[in-house]
Design a protein around this motif. Structure first.
Motif, short mmCIF file in Angstrom:
data_model
loop_
_atom_site.label_atom_id
_atom_site.label_comp_id
_atom_site.label_asym_id
_atom_site.label_seq_id
_atom_site.Cartn_x
_atom_site.Cartn_y
_atom_site.Cartn_z
N UNK A 153 0.73 -0.98 -0.13
CA UNK A 153 0.00 0.03 -0.49
C UNK A 153 0.73 0.78 0.05
N UNK A 154 2.01 0.99 0.39
CA UNK A 154 2.99 2.90 1.09
C UNK A 154 3.65 2.54 -0.88
N UNK A 155 3.72 1.35 -0.89
CA UNK A 155 4.69 1.93 -2.36
C UNK A 155 3.79 2.57 -3.49
N UNK A 156 2.02 2.25 -3.53
CA UNK A 156 1.27 2.43 -3.87
C UNK A 156 0.89 3.72 -3.72
N UNK A 157 0.51 4.07 -2.47
CA UNK A 157 0.62 5.78 -2.59
C UNK A 157 1.58 6.67 -2.93
N UNK A 158 3.48 5.97 -2.41
CA UNK A 158 4.33 6.83 -2.81
C UNK A 158 4.00 7.15 -4.91
N UNK A 159 3.92 6.31 -5.84
CA UNK A 159 4.01 6.42 -7.13
C UNK A 159 2.60 7.20 -7.78
N UNK A 160 1.30 6.73 -6.29
CA UNK A 160 0.22 7.77 -7.32
C UNK A 160 0.54 9.07 -6.91
N UNK A 161 1.11 9.83 -5.59
CA UNK A 161 1.33 10.97 -4.88
C UNK A 161 2.68 11.45 -6.06
N UNK A 162 3.40 10.49 -7.01
CA UNK A 162 4.59 11.01 -8.20
C UNK A 162 3.55 11.34 -9.03
#
Length: 80
Positions: free
Chosen positions: A56-65
Motif C-alpha cells: 500500500x505504501x509503494x502504491x501511495x508513493x507511485x500515485x503521489x509521484x
C-alpha cells in the motif's frame, strides 16, 4: 510534499518497523487475530501485515509521484 507521498512513506516505515513498534508499545501478535470463544478464528501473520503495508505504501508513493509530475507539467504548460 504531496500528502499521498507522505502517507506512502509512513506506511513503508510502519511495514519495516512493525515488530519493534509492537514490542515497544507492549502489544503482541494476537493483535492481528480474531478470537471467538477463546479460539483463533482468523489470523494474519505479522509478516503478511508488513507486506500489505509495504505494498500500500509503494502504491501511495507511485500515485503521489504521478500527481506531482502532472502538476509540474501543467504548471510548465501554463507558463508557455
Amino acid at each position: 510534499m504531496n500528502s499521498k507521498i507522505s502517507c506512502g512513506i509512513v506506511l513503508l516505515a510502519l511495514s519495516l518497523f512493525l515488530k519493534p513498534i509492537l514490542a515497544i508499545v507492549g502489544l503482541d501478535e494476537k493483535l492481528f487475530g480474531l478470537h471467538w470463544q477463546g479460539e483463533t478464528v482468523f489470523s494474519l501473520s505479522p509478516f503478511l501485515v508488513q507486506f500489505i503495508l509495504a505494498v500500500i505504501g509503494i502504491i501511495m508513493l507511485m500515485i503521489g509521484g504521478m500527481q506531482v509530475a502532472r502538476q509540474k507539467n501543467s504548471s510548465l504548460k501554463d507558463r508557455e
